[in-house]
Enzyme design. Structure first.
Site, PDB file in Angstrom:
ATOM      1  N   CYS A  42       0.837  -1.196   0.000  1.00 49.47           N
ATOM      2  CA  CYS A  42       0.000   0.000   0.000  1.00 49.47           C
ATOM      3  C   CYS A  42       0.878   1.255   0.000  1.00 49.47           C
ATOM      4  O   CYS A  42       1.993   1.250   0.512  1.00 49.47           O
ATOM      5  CB  CYS A  42      -0.914   0.002   1.225  1.00 49.47           C
ATOM      6  N   ASP A  44       0.415   3.754   1.730  1.00 50.92           N
ATOM      7  CA  ASP A  44       0.368   4.326   3.082  1.00 50.92           C
ATOM      8  C   ASP A  44       1.777   4.625   3.621  1.00 50.92           C
ATOM      9  O   ASP A  44       2.653   3.750   3.612  1.00 50.92           O
ATOM     10  CB  ASP A  44      -0.351   3.315   4.011  1.00 50.92           C
ATOM     11  N   ARG A  46       2.848   4.842   6.439  1.00 48.55           N
ATOM     12  CA  ARG A  46       3.241   4.095   7.653  1.00 48.55           C
ATOM     13  C   ARG A  46       3.760   2.700   7.345  1.00 48.55           C
ATOM     14  O   ARG A  46       4.153   1.971   8.258  1.00 48.55           O
ATOM     15  CB  ARG A  46       2.037   3.998   8.605  1.00 48.55           C
ATOM     16  N   HIS A  98      -2.117  -4.153   4.939  1.00 49.72           N
ATOM     17  CA  HIS A  98      -1.921  -3.733   6.333  1.00 49.72           C
ATOM     18  C   HIS A  98      -3.264  -3.443   6.978  1.00 49.72           C
ATOM     19  O   HIS A  98      -4.206  -2.980   6.317  1.00 49.72           O
ATOM     20  CB  HIS A  98      -1.005  -2.505   6.409  1.00 49.72           C
ATOM     21  N   CYS A 101      -6.087  -0.022   6.877  1.00 50.82           N
ATOM     22  CA  CYS A 101      -5.860   0.572   5.553  1.00 50.82           C
ATOM     23  C   CYS A 101      -7.002   1.542   5.200  1.00 50.82           C
ATOM     24  O   CYS A 101      -8.179   1.173   5.237  1.00 50.82           O
ATOM     25  CB  CYS A 101      -5.775  -0.538   4.510  1.00 50.82           C
TER      26      CYS A 101
HETATM   27 CO    CO Z   1      -3.444   1.145   3.008  1.00 53.41          CO
END
Ligand code: CO
Length: 216
Positions: A42, A44, A46, A98, A101
C-alpha cells in the site's frame, strides 16, 4: 520550502553515513540491481517497504498503490511484475496489505462521490461482495475492516498468480513464489497469511485453505 531543504540535508547525511560504513556501497549498485524480492504494498506512509523488512537499497523491487491492488488492466502494476519476473528474475513476490488501511475503510463505508478514487475502490468492494457471507455475523467495524484487509491480500495474491506473466514463468519452469502477508501498524509486525504459491497446480487448494484459516 524549509521542509524540503531539511530533506536534502537528511539525504546528504544519510549518503555520508552509508559511505562511511561501506565505502563501496553506491559503486556496487551502479553496475546492476539484483533484488530477490518484489514487494506489492500500500502507498500508506506508515508501511515503508524496505524499512519494515530491514532491507537496503538494491535488495527489493517495489510497487505501491492505494490498498495494494493487483488489477489485470493496470499496466503500471503489470509492467513492474513483468520486469521483476522476466528481467530481474526475482524469486519471491510478496503482496503485503496492512490493518487500518484507509482504502479498505473507504470501500467499506460505501461513501461514493470522492472522485476518481471511487473507481479504484470498486475493486475492493468486489472483494467484499465476493465474500459477503463472511461479514454477516460481524458488527464491530474494526473487525470488519481487518477481515477485508486480509481478504484483499488473499484476492490480490490470487490475481498475481493468474497474470500471464506468472503463468508464462511457471510454464518455463522458472522458480518464483507468490506470498500473502499483512502488516500491523500497531506493533510493526508482519503476519504470514499462509499463501505460498510456487506452481499453478497447487494454487486453488492454497487459496481455499487461506480463506478457511481467515474464518477462524
Ligand atoms: Co493502506
Amino acid at each position: 520550502m524549509n521542509n524540503l531543504i531539511s530533506l536534502q540535508k537528511k539525504n546528504r547525511a544519510w549518503a555520508e553515513r552509508v559511505t562511511a560504513e561501506d565505502p563501496d556501497f553506491f559503486n556496487r549498485l551502479t553496475t546492476r540491481q539484483a533484488p530477490e524480492y518484489l514487494w506489492i504494498g500500500c502507498s500508506d506512509s506508515r508501511v515503508p517497504a524496505n524499512q519494515v523488512v530491514d532491507l537496503l537499497p538494491g535488495e527489493m523491487f517495489v510497487h505501491r498503490n492505494v490498498a495494494n491492488m493487483v488489477i489485470h488492466t493496470d499496466l503500471n502494476c503489470l509492467t513492474v511484475v513483468q520486469y521483476a519476473v522476466e528481467v530481474l528474475k526475482v524469486k519471491h513476490i510478496i503482496v503485503c496489505g496492512h490493518y487500518g488501511c484507509g482504502g479498505i475503510s473507504a470501500a467499506l463505508q460505501n461513501q461514493n462521490r470522492q472522485g476518481l478514487i471511487d473507481n479504484w475502490l470498486c475493486h475492493i468492494k468486489d472483494v467484499y461482495w465476493k465474500h459477503e457471507g463472511l461479514f454477516t455475523d460481524i458488527t464491530d467495524e474494526k473487525k470488519k475492516s481487518n477481515l477485508l484487509c486480509e481478504l484483499n491480500v488473499v484476492e490480490q495474491t490470487a490475481n498475481i498468480c493468474r497474470t500471464t506473466v506468472l503463468g508464462d514463468a511457471w510454464d518455463r519452469g522458472q522458480k518464483v513464489c507468490v506470498h500473502g502477508w499483512i502488516y500491523d501498524i500497531i506493533d510493526g509486525l508482519i503476519c504470514d497469511l499462509n499463501i505460498n504459491v510456487d506452481a499453478p497446480g497447487n494454487f486453488q487448494e492454497i487459496y481455499q485453505q487461506a480463506l478457511i484459516s481467515l474464518k477462524k
